[in-house]
Design a protein around this motif. Structure first.
Motif, PDB file in Angstrom:
ATOM      1  N   ARG A   1      -1.062  65.029  31.392  1.00  0.00           N
ATOM      2  CA  ARG A   1      -1.549  64.616  30.082  1.00  0.00           C
ATOM      3  C   ARG A   1      -0.715  65.267  28.969  1.00  0.00           C
ATOM      4  O   ARG A   1       0.350  65.813  29.228  1.00  0.00           O
ATOM      5  N   GLY A   2      -1.273  65.199  27.756  1.00  0.00           N
ATOM      6  CA  GLY A   2      -0.510  65.586  26.579  1.00  0.00           C
ATOM      7  C   GLY A   2       0.150  66.942  26.648  1.00  0.00           C
ATOM      8  O   GLY A   2       1.337  67.083  26.354  1.00  0.00           O
ATOM      9  N   ARG A   3      -0.610  67.992  27.041  1.00  0.00           N
ATOM     10  CA  ARG A   3      -0.043  69.343  27.004  1.00  0.00           C
ATOM     11  C   ARG A   3       1.169  69.466  27.908  1.00  0.00           C
ATOM     12  O   ARG A   3       2.208  70.019  27.508  1.00  0.00           O
ATOM     13  N   ASP A   4       1.044  68.957  29.148  1.00  0.00           N
ATOM     14  CA  ASP A   4       2.159  69.073  30.094  1.00  0.00           C
ATOM     15  C   ASP A   4       3.369  68.277  29.621  1.00  0.00           C
ATOM     16  O   ASP A   4       4.513  68.741  29.715  1.00  0.00           O
ATOM     17  N   LEU A   5       3.113  67.069  29.126  1.00  0.00           N
ATOM     18  CA  LEU A   5       4.223  66.236  28.657  1.00  0.00           C
ATOM     19  C   LEU A   5       4.893  66.848  27.431  1.00  0.00           C
ATOM     20  O   LEU A   5       6.116  66.827  27.303  1.00  0.00           O
ATOM     21  N   THR A   6       4.081  67.407  26.535  1.00  0.00           N
ATOM     22  CA  THR A   6       4.637  68.049  25.351  1.00  0.00           C
ATOM     23  C   THR A   6       5.539  69.210  25.733  1.00  0.00           C
ATOM     24  O   THR A   6       6.632  69.382  25.181  1.00  0.00           O
ATOM     25  N   ALA A   7       5.089  70.025  26.696  1.00  0.00           N
ATOM     26  CA  ALA A   7       5.874  71.183  27.126  1.00  0.00           C
ATOM     27  C   ALA A   7       7.215  70.746  27.697  1.00  0.00           C
ATOM     28  O   ALA A   7       8.267  71.306  27.360  1.00  0.00           O
ATOM     29  N   GLU A   8       7.208  69.743  28.565  1.00  0.00           N
ATOM     30  CA  GLU A   8       8.451  69.309  29.194  1.00  0.00           C
ATOM     31  C   GLU A   8       9.385  68.642  28.182  1.00  0.00           C
ATOM     32  O   GLU A   8      10.599  68.870  28.204  1.00  0.00           O
ATOM     33  N   ARG A   9       8.825  67.822  27.313  1.00  0.00           N
ATOM     34  CA  ARG A   9       9.666  67.155  26.319  1.00  0.00           C
ATOM     35  C   ARG A   9      10.291  68.161  25.357  1.00  0.00           C
ATOM     36  O   ARG A   9      11.435  67.997  24.919  1.00  0.00           O
ATOM     37  N   ARG A  10       9.531  69.201  25.025  1.00  0.00           N
ATOM     38  CA  ARG A  10      10.067  70.231  24.142  1.00  0.00           C
ATOM     39  C   ARG A  10      11.250  70.933  24.790  1.00  0.00           C
ATOM     40  O   ARG A  10      12.288  71.146  24.159  1.00  0.00           O
ATOM     41  N   ILE A  11      11.106  71.302  26.067  1.00  0.00           N
ATOM     42  CA  ILE A  11      12.199  71.973  26.776  1.00  0.00           C
ATOM     43  C   ILE A  11      13.417  71.064  26.857  1.00  0.00           C
ATOM     44  O   ILE A  11      14.552  71.484  26.577  1.00  0.00           O
ATOM     45  N   VAL A  12      13.204  69.806  27.232  1.00  0.00           N
ATOM     46  CA  VAL A  12      14.327  68.866  27.357  1.00  0.00           C
ATOM     47  C   VAL A  12      15.034  68.695  26.022  1.00  0.00           C
ATOM     48  O   VAL A  12      16.274  68.719  25.944  1.00  0.00           O
ATOM     49  N   ALA A  13      14.275  68.532  24.944  1.00  0.00           N
ATOM     50  CA  ALA A  13      14.886  68.313  23.627  1.00  0.00           C
ATOM     51  C   ALA A  13      15.693  69.528  23.193  1.00  0.00           C
ATOM     52  O   ALA A  13      16.830  69.393  22.704  1.00  0.00           O
ATOM     53  N   ARG A  14      15.140  70.720  23.372  1.00  0.00           N
ATOM     54  CA  ARG A  14      15.831  71.927  22.910  1.00  0.00           C
ATOM     55  C   ARG A  14      17.051  72.242  23.767  1.00  0.00           C
ATOM     56  O   ARG A  14      18.103  72.633  23.245  1.00  0.00           O
ATOM     57  N   VAL A  15      16.925  72.080  25.082  1.00  0.00           N
ATOM     58  CA  VAL A  15      18.063  72.367  25.956  1.00  0.00           C
ATOM     59  C   VAL A  15      19.153  71.313  25.772  1.00  0.00           C
ATOM     60  O   VAL A  15      20.345  71.633  25.757  1.00  0.00           O
ATOM     61  N   SER A  16      18.770  70.064  25.602  1.00  0.00           N
ATOM     62  CA  SER A  16      19.752  69.001  25.381  1.00  0.00           C
ATOM     63  C   SER A  16      20.542  69.258  24.114  1.00  0.00           C
ATOM     64  O   SER A  16      21.753  69.003  24.044  1.00  0.00           O
TER      65      SER A  16
ATOM     66  N   GLU B   1      21.841  80.442  26.627  1.00  0.00           N
ATOM     67  CA  GLU B   1      21.413  79.897  25.339  1.00  0.00           C
ATOM     68  C   GLU B   1      20.302  78.872  25.532  1.00  0.00           C
ATOM     69  O   GLU B   1      19.382  78.769  24.716  1.00  0.00           O
ATOM     70  N   GLY B   2      20.375  78.122  26.619  1.00  0.00           N
ATOM     71  CA  GLY B   2      19.323  77.159  26.923  1.00  0.00           C
ATOM     72  C   GLY B   2      17.989  77.841  27.184  1.00  0.00           C
ATOM     73  O   GLY B   2      16.930  77.352  26.761  1.00  0.00           O
ATOM     74  N   LEU B   3      18.009  78.973  27.872  1.00  0.00           N
ATOM     75  CA  LEU B   3      16.777  79.729  28.114  1.00  0.00           C
ATOM     76  C   LEU B   3      16.173  80.219  26.806  1.00  0.00           C
ATOM     77  O   LEU B   3      14.951  80.201  26.614  1.00  0.00           O
ATOM     78  N   ARG B   4      17.033  80.651  25.872  1.00  0.00           N
ATOM     79  CA  ARG B   4      16.539  81.068  24.561  1.00  0.00           C
ATOM     80  C   ARG B   4      15.907  79.871  23.835  1.00  0.00           C
ATOM     81  O   ARG B   4      14.829  79.986  23.237  1.00  0.00           O
ATOM     82  N   ALA B   5      16.592  78.742  23.883  1.00  0.00           N
ATOM     83  CA  ALA B   5      16.086  77.552  23.200  1.00  0.00           C
ATOM     84  C   ALA B   5      14.755  77.104  23.787  1.00  0.00           C
ATOM     85  O   ALA B   5      13.893  76.580  23.073  1.00  0.00           O
ATOM     86  N   ALA B   6      14.579  77.316  25.084  1.00  0.00           N
ATOM     87  CA  ALA B   6      13.332  76.922  25.739  1.00  0.00           C
ATOM     88  C   ALA B   6      12.179  77.853  25.400  1.00  0.00           C
ATOM     89  O   ALA B   6      11.031  77.558  25.745  1.00  0.00           O
ATOM     90  N   GLY B   7      12.476  78.976  24.740  1.00  0.00           N
ATOM     91  CA  GLY B   7      11.407  79.853  24.301  1.00  0.00           C
ATOM     92  C   GLY B   7      11.381  81.224  24.929  1.00  0.00           C
ATOM     93  O   GLY B   7      10.425  81.979  24.723  1.00  0.00           O
ATOM     94  N   LEU B   8      12.419  81.590  25.679  1.00  0.00           N
ATOM     95  CA  LEU B   8      12.449  82.892  26.340  1.00  0.00           C
ATOM     96  C   LEU B   8      13.330  83.858  25.557  1.00  0.00           C
ATOM     97  O   LEU B   8      14.505  83.585  25.321  1.00  0.00           O
ATOM     98  N   ALA B   9      12.771  84.978  25.174  1.00  0.00           N
ATOM     99  CA  ALA B   9      13.513  85.979  24.411  1.00  0.00           C
ATOM    100  C   ALA B   9      14.312  86.868  25.347  1.00  0.00           C
ATOM    101  O   ALA B   9      14.201  86.783  26.582  1.00  0.00           O
ATOM    102  N   ALA B  10      15.125  87.744  24.772  1.00  0.00           N
ATOM    103  CA  ALA B  10      15.911  88.690  25.564  1.00  0.00           C
ATOM    104  C   ALA B  10      14.983  89.519  26.441  1.00  0.00           C
ATOM    105  O   ALA B  10      13.923  89.977  26.000  1.00  0.00           O
ATOM    106  N   GLY B  11      15.375  89.691  27.695  1.00  0.00           N
ATOM    107  CA  GLY B  11      14.583  90.473  28.631  1.00  0.00           C
ATOM    108  C   GLY B  11      13.515  89.688  29.360  1.00  0.00           C
ATOM    109  O   GLY B  11      12.836  90.234  30.237  1.00  0.00           O
ATOM    110  N   GLN B  12      13.338  88.402  29.017  1.00  0.00           N
ATOM    111  CA  GLN B  12      12.308  87.593  29.670  1.00  0.00           C
ATOM    112  C   GLN B  12      12.866  86.707  30.778  1.00  0.00           C
ATOM    113  O   GLN B  12      12.110  86.059  31.498  1.00  0.00           O
ATOM    114  N   ALA B  13      14.185  86.686  30.920  1.00  0.00           N
ATOM    115  CA  ALA B  13      14.829  85.943  32.003  1.00  0.00           C
ATOM    116  C   ALA B  13      16.211  86.531  32.226  1.00  0.00           C
ATOM    117  O   ALA B  13      16.781  87.158  31.331  1.00  0.00           O
ATOM    118  N   VAL B  14      16.740  86.338  33.398  1.00  0.00           N
ATOM    119  CA  VAL B  14      18.080  86.806  33.724  1.00  0.00           C
ATOM    120  C   VAL B  14      18.752  85.764  34.612  1.00  0.00           C
ATOM    121  O   VAL B  14      18.080  85.095  35.413  1.00  0.00           O
TER     122      VAL B  14
END
Length: 499
Positions: A26-41, A160-173
């Motif tokens: 539904r909306g929440r899941d689709l919104t999350a995925e579309r946001r990631i795709v748009a920012r990473v793209s 940079e894609g991880l940052r765009a998806a919403g992960l700050a420094a230290g939250q992914a490697v």
């Protein structure tokens, strides 16, 4: 005369159920995925990658990776036979279709060819918790460059894609290694059996779960797990096992820079256990490190880790894996480990399946569905909550024109709005608006219409303030979040609530 149809037993109704491994979203899941795709793209395009969309289906022999030698190639993929007797299968990733496209259009493509792609992929595998048969990926690849800098660019862009998806420094490697390290080690140790090599690599791939002792057993004779199941080992010589353990130790050494890890791994060469391929791997990793440093990529964002051996039948050189470092919990509040949220590497043999000529390539893939789930498990899903439309409440059929006018005015101003089209009373309509996540409800009762007014209920403010009012009489007296204004103020008030 008897009505035969009335005497027939009713057919059993089908059970409403989603296929195993497939999910309704539904909306929440689709919104999350579309946001990631748009920012990473957007990141991919800024780095100079061209969008490419390939069909969901490819000919089965072009996909290759999962297909068995059988009359029906449906293991690992979803396949069907066309009317010309050729087998087609749904794509299991975006890389195999890229290899086919590049081979088919190589003469007319700019070289190197840089493209990105996103969309669903399908895998005919056993589903389980967090493992689906349909999910989204977002990839970027460079085809036609054998330079280590091409790998470094893909890795830096992944950061940079991880940052765009919403992960700050230290939250992914992103952890990086090179498949040639183990090729050289096996060559130097005289390990020529492909299955023995594959078994050893699969053992190393379990390092984060089993630890050094579990991997040591699987590199040797085998291991008996807690359930009593016995896994046969690779039966490597003790000298080769010791060299692999040196690799594992370098991965565990705290605080080592990327160059420091390379120095630790190269210690195996002093014992004669790295080989020519291993030396080549170290040179490539050193070149990647120099390029990453030149691009300003922090040591904590990208680390060298020789235990990364992903894509055992796929990658030929550098390999990388993005790991989530955020604390995550399941729906019951229990701690869970998500691990990988993306990865990639160098695959120099994929295009050559079609052309017979070696064509270097490297790429990175975001697991969009997995990353969205991981962020939600880390308590980061609030920003993906869908904002519903403003809901106009219906009281009387005779006043329908007033309701339609209000909804049309809001829509013309770019505000999502809907007219309640059920047949329930006001209380049920307000509950409906709340469930829709509506920011406001528009109330045009007979009194409001007669007075040229409109009542607007700020549902967000009402929920927040009502939570602090314990007394029902006080709630009725205060009517939190509700105001009555002249009809010409409708648009301004609703806009102030939303903005």
């Amino acid at each position: 005369m008897t009505d035969e149809a009335s005497n027939r037993p009713e057919a059993s109704a089908p059970e409403a159920r989603a296929p195993r491994g497939f999910a309704d979203r539904r909306g929440r899941d689709l919104t999350a995925e579309r946001r990631i795709v748009a920012r990473v793209s957007e990141v991919y395009e800024r780095w100079g990658f061209e969008a490419l969309e390939t069909p969901a289906f490819e000919y089965a022999d072009a996909l290759g990776k999962f297909l068995p030698d059988a009359d029906r190639p449906n293991e690992g993929v979803f396949a069907l036979q066309d009317d010309d007797d050729q087998w087609m299968a749904l794509r299991y990733d975006h890389t195999a279709p890229l290899a086919r496209f590049a081979a088919q259009n190589w003469e007319t493509l700019p070289k190197p060819f840089r493209r990105y792609a996103y969309g669903p992929v399908w895998r005919n595998e056993k589903p389980g918790p967090g493992r689906f048969r349909e999910f989204w990926q977002c990839d970027a690849d460079t085809v036609g460059s054998d330079r280590p800098e091409a790998d470094a660019e893909i890795i830096a862009m992944g950061c940079e894609g991880l940052r765009a998806a919403g992960l700050a420094a230290g939250q992914a490697v992103i952890r990086v290694s090179n498949r040639k390290l183990f090729d050289g080690l096996f060559d130097a140790g005289g390990i020529t059996d492909p299955m023995q090599r594959l078994t050893a690599l699969r053992a190393v791939d379990k390092y984060d779960r089993l630890g050094v002792e579990g991997v040591r057993l699987l590199l040797g004779e085998g291991r008996l797990d807690e359930s009593g199941d016995y896994t046969k080992g690779a039966n490597l010589p003790a000298s080769v096992i010791s060299a692999i353990e040196a690799f594992l130790a370098s991965a565990e050494a705290p605080g080592l820079s990327r160059a420091g890890v390379l120095d630790a791994v190269s210690g195996a060469a002093r014992s004669g256990f790295l080989g020519a391929a291993g030396d080549e791997a170290l040179k490539e990793l050193a070149a990647i490190d120099r390029a990453l440093t030149a691009m300003g990529v922090a040591q904590d964002d990208v680390r060298f880790d020789p235990t990364i051996v992903r894509g055992l039948e796929y990658y030929t050189g550098a390999v990388f894996e993005a790991e989530l470092l955020l604390d995550t919990k399941d729906e019951k509040g229990r701690a869970v480990r998500f691990g990988s949220i993306g990865g990639g590497g160098r695959y120099d043999d994929l295009v050559s399946r079609f052309t017979g000529q070696s064509t270097p390539a490297t790429g990175f893939s975001f697991g969009v569905s997995r990353l969205a789930s991981a962020l939600r498990a880390a308590g980061r899903g609030a920003e993906d909550a869908t904002r519903g439309p403003v809901v106009a409440i219906v009281f009387s059929e005779d006043d329908m024109q007033h309701y339609l006018d209000a909804v049309s005015e809001l829509r013309a101003a770019g505000i999502a709005a809907e007219l309640y089209l059920g047949r329930a009373g006001m209380k049920a309509q307000m509950k409906y608006a709340d469930r829709r996540g509506a920011p406001a409800a528009v109330i045009l009762g007979g009194d409001e219409i007669a007075a040229g007014q409109v009542t607007i209920k700020d549902l967000d403010a009402g929920r927040a303030r009502a939570a602090a009012i314990a007394d029902n009489d006080a709630w009725k007296a205060e009517r939190p979040g509700q105001q009555t204004v002249t009809r010409d103020q409708l648009l301004a008030v609703v806009r102030s609530i939303i903005e």
